[in-house]
Scaffold this active site. Structure first.
Site, PDB file in Angstrom:
ATOM      1  N   HIS A  76       8.777 -37.682 -18.233  1.00  0.00           N
ATOM      2  CA  HIS A  76       8.461 -39.193 -19.049  1.00  0.00           C
ATOM      3  C   HIS A  76       9.062 -40.368 -17.841  1.00  0.00           C
ATOM      4  CE1 HIS A  76       7.088 -36.434 -22.155  1.00  0.00           C
ATOM      5  NE2 HIS A  76       8.108 -36.105 -22.506  1.00  0.00           N
TER       6      HIS A  76
ATOM      7  N   ASP B  75       1.138 -35.934 -20.330  1.00  0.00           N
ATOM      8  CA  ASP B  75       2.630 -37.119 -20.315  1.00  0.00           C
ATOM      9  C   ASP B  75       2.773 -38.100 -22.284  1.00  0.00           C
ATOM     10  OD1 ASP B  75       5.084 -38.426 -20.187  1.00  0.00           O
ATOM     11  OD2 ASP B  75       5.140 -37.478 -18.691  1.00  0.00           O
ATOM     12  N   HIS B  76       2.952 -37.284 -23.052  1.00  0.00           N
ATOM     13  CA  HIS B  76       2.431 -38.535 -24.111  1.00  0.00           C
ATOM     14  C   HIS B  76       3.033 -40.339 -23.885  1.00  0.00           C
ATOM     15  CE1 HIS B  76       6.317 -37.251 -25.650  1.00  0.00           C
ATOM     16  NE2 HIS B  76       6.347 -38.270 -27.164  1.00  0.00           N
TER      17      HIS B  76
HETATM   18  C1  BG6 Z   1       8.609 -34.243 -26.003  1.00  0.00           C
HETATM   19  C2  BG6 Z   1      10.287 -33.219 -25.715  1.00  0.00           C
HETATM   20  O1  BG6 Z   1       8.352 -34.247 -24.896  1.00  0.00           O
HETATM   21  O2  BG6 Z   1       9.620 -35.636 -26.040  1.00  0.00           O
HETATM   22  C3  BG6 Z   1      11.024 -33.787 -26.533  1.00  0.00           C
HETATM   23  O3  BG6 Z   1      10.049 -32.101 -25.691  1.00  0.00           O
HETATM   24  C4  BG6 Z   1      11.379 -34.828 -26.918  1.00  0.00           C
HETATM   25  O4  BG6 Z   1      12.671 -32.489 -26.976  1.00  0.00           O
HETATM   26  C5  BG6 Z   1      10.427 -35.801 -27.466  1.00  0.00           C
HETATM   27  O5  BG6 Z   1      12.082 -35.106 -28.698  1.00  0.00           O
HETATM   28  C6  BG6 Z   1      10.422 -37.505 -26.890  1.00  0.00           C
HETATM   29  O6  BG6 Z   1       8.917 -37.768 -27.590  1.00  0.00           O
HETATM   30  P1  BG6 Z   1       9.513 -39.475 -28.213  1.00  0.00           P
HETATM   31  O7  BG6 Z   1       7.739 -39.378 -28.233  1.00  0.00           O
HETATM   32  O8  BG6 Z   1       9.539 -39.206 -29.800  1.00  0.00           O
HETATM   33  O9  BG6 Z   1       9.904 -40.285 -27.188  1.00  0.00           O
END
Ligand code: BG6
Length: 512
Positions: A263, A200-201
């Site tokens: 997230h 989960d980045h």
């Molecule tokens: C991804 C989603 O996991 O996270 C995207 O699939 C979203 O839809 C993105 O835009 C958002 O990531 P960050 O790091 O830009 O907040």
């Protein structure tokens, strides 16, 4: 090795966190994520001197391309997407250890070729290396890849030894509880849990990690971090972007699956969990699972705990943008939500009676992710709004992105001969204190997986607990179709039903 000045965040890191000799195999090597995030992450880790001296990168994909062509594509990806400019010397070091294997995801012979490639690398090196499989493909081929790795003997390699095979699995981890359980079962039939790194980045973001440090390295927060002092918690993960070219994916997903179940729930868990016994992957993940399990089931009915909506045409950054239904790849009568808001009730001693409001949406007024802790108001015995004082509830907010930092709203006396008050904001900004060239989430995550630190990854039971909470909501929404689906103008802060969720408790969304 570093030929660029090292970021202060990274000083001393390589000395303490060395990864063993590793071959990283990327499945989905010609995909978007590989180009945008994974190759730049490997490049930046190399520039920072954080890759092991014996490091190899093998791209695996269906496209038949030669090693040299893969290296050229990878170099282009660094040029376009790396946070640092490409240095030819730094790139040459990666290029020298990069190769490609073409094969289908369901083609056993191709996995034999992959095993041979890894064996060749080991033979040339004269020692065993750990293998880190990074599955960055569409979810439909997660299972065949896992099963074929198992069948080719690649998953159990050196099991039980310090250097063994590991697997990183990209999102989405299932699309409901049943599919997440099934995927976990497939994984467990091939890999042991300690070999598995579910991405989960958001957990790789600096500010998300800082949440743990702020909570547990400072003595002043813990005594206040409970129902006696906190009135509510608001978590916002807002984006300006629309679905862009990802309409096909998004139609199957929607905001709840895409952003909230994963997230946003990580932010909830880290905010709400009990202090873990140690700074260790299992201790932290145990506490996260415990608090997720304490969340009460959600009422998906109108007037209940959830709201959903779709963006209509509007303006973003002064430019007109189409509504969701006009975007490419979207069904004309699509019921997919691009915004979701949820009210969570956590039934434990710390949080009972403190609502956690969570919202996320595409095409909202501003890209901002924050966690706001709203404290109870001071008793109005000396200063009260009814007495003409301008006062606000104390709010501690963690700005996850952009403009990463922390701020606290305090009531202050306005200088002058009269006693007048005004809320002021005390702020800390990462960029001002530490500079702005922060490592990207994927750098930290790839490095942690190589080292074998699972703290910032999702454990199997954690994924299932979150799906268990949201699956009844997803089922109710699927059954209702467009009934109950609200809309909001692109560029706004979301729909009226999202505001109503808070209004029922006499609250409003904070303007981040
Ligand atoms: C991804 C989603 O996991 O996270 C995207 O699939 C979203 O839809 C993105 O835009 C958002 O990531 P960050 O790091 O830009 O907040």
């Amino acid at each position: 090795m570093a030929d660029l000045p090292r970021h202060p965040f990274l000083q001393g890191l390589s000395k303490h966190r060395g990864a063993p000799p590793t071959v990283v195999v990327i499945f989905g090597a010609s995909g978007d994520l590989t180009a945008r995030k994974l190759i730049p992450a490997v490049y930046n880790l190399s520039v920072d001197g954080l890759l092991p001296a014996d490091f190899f990168l093998v791209g695996y994909g269906r496209k038949v391309i030669a090693d040299e062509e893969f290296r050229t594509l990878a170099k282009e990806a660094v040029k376009e997407f790396s946070r640092r400019e490409l240095s030819e010397a730094a790139w040459a070091r990666i290029a020298a250890c990069t190769s490609y294997v073409a094969g289908g995801y369901d083609e056993p012979a191709a996995y034999t070729r992959l095993a041979q490639r890894i064996a060749e690398l080991e033979k040339n090196l004269g020692r065993e290396v750990q293998t880190l499989f990074y599955i960055s493909t569409p979810p439909s081929v997660f299972a065949p890849i896992l099963q074929n790795l198992g069948a080719a003997g690649l998953a159990g390699k050196y099991l039980g030894q310090a250097h063994h095979a590991k697997v990183i699995i990209e999102k989405p981890f299932g699309h409901d509880l049943a599919s997440a359980v099934e995927l976990n079962n497939t994984i467990r039939s091939v890999f042991a849990e300690h070999q598995v790194y579910r991405i989960d980045h958001y957990l790789g973001k600096e500010t998300v990690q800082d949440l743990l440090v702020q909570r547990f390295a400072n003595a002043i927060f813990e005594p206040l971090w409970n129902r006696n002092f906190i009135a509510s918690v608001q978590i916002t993960v807002a984006e300006e972007v629309g679905v862009g070219t990802r309409g096909g994916y998004y139609e199957q997903s929607g905001c709840l699956r895409d952003m909230i179940q994963n997230h946003a729930m990580q932010l909830v868990a880290l905010t709400a969990m009990e202090p873990p016994g140690s700074y260790d992957a299992e201790a932290i993940r145990d506490e996260k699972v415990k608090v997720l399990k304490a969340i009460q089931p959600l009422n998906p009915a109108a007037g209940g705990d959830v709201a959903r909506a779709q963006y209509a045409a509007g303006m973003i950054g002064g430019k007109p943008v189409p509504g969701y239904l006009e975007e490419a790849g979207i069904a004309p009568e699509s019921g997919t939500e691009t915004y979701a808001a949820i009210r969570l009730a956590i039934n434990n001693w710390r949080w009972q009676g403190v609502p956690f409001y969570v919202r996320s949406g595409k095409r909202m007024a501003r890209r901002v992710s924050e966690i706001a802790i709203n404290f109870k108001r001071a008793p109005g015995t000396l200063f009260a709004e009814s007495g003409g004082f301008n006062l606000a509830a104390n709010t501690l907010s963690f700005q996850i992105q952009p403009d990463e930092g922390l701020s606290l709203i305090l009531n202050t006396k306005i200088p002058g001969l009269e006693t007048r008050t005004q809320p002021v904001k005390m702020s800390f900004r990462y960029a001002t204190t530490f500079g702005s060239n922060t490592p990207e989430a994927y750098e930290r995550l790839v490095l942690d997986a190589m080292i074998g630190d699972g703290t910032l990854f999702i454990r199997g039971d954690e994924a299932e607990t979150s799906w268990k909470l949201y699956t009844p909501v997803l089922e109710a929404w699927a059954a209702a179709g467009r009934d109950g689906l609200d809309s909001y103008v692109a560029g706004s802060w979301g729909p009226a039903t999202g505001d109503a969720l808070l209004a029922r408790n006499g609250q409003v969304w904070r303007q981040p």
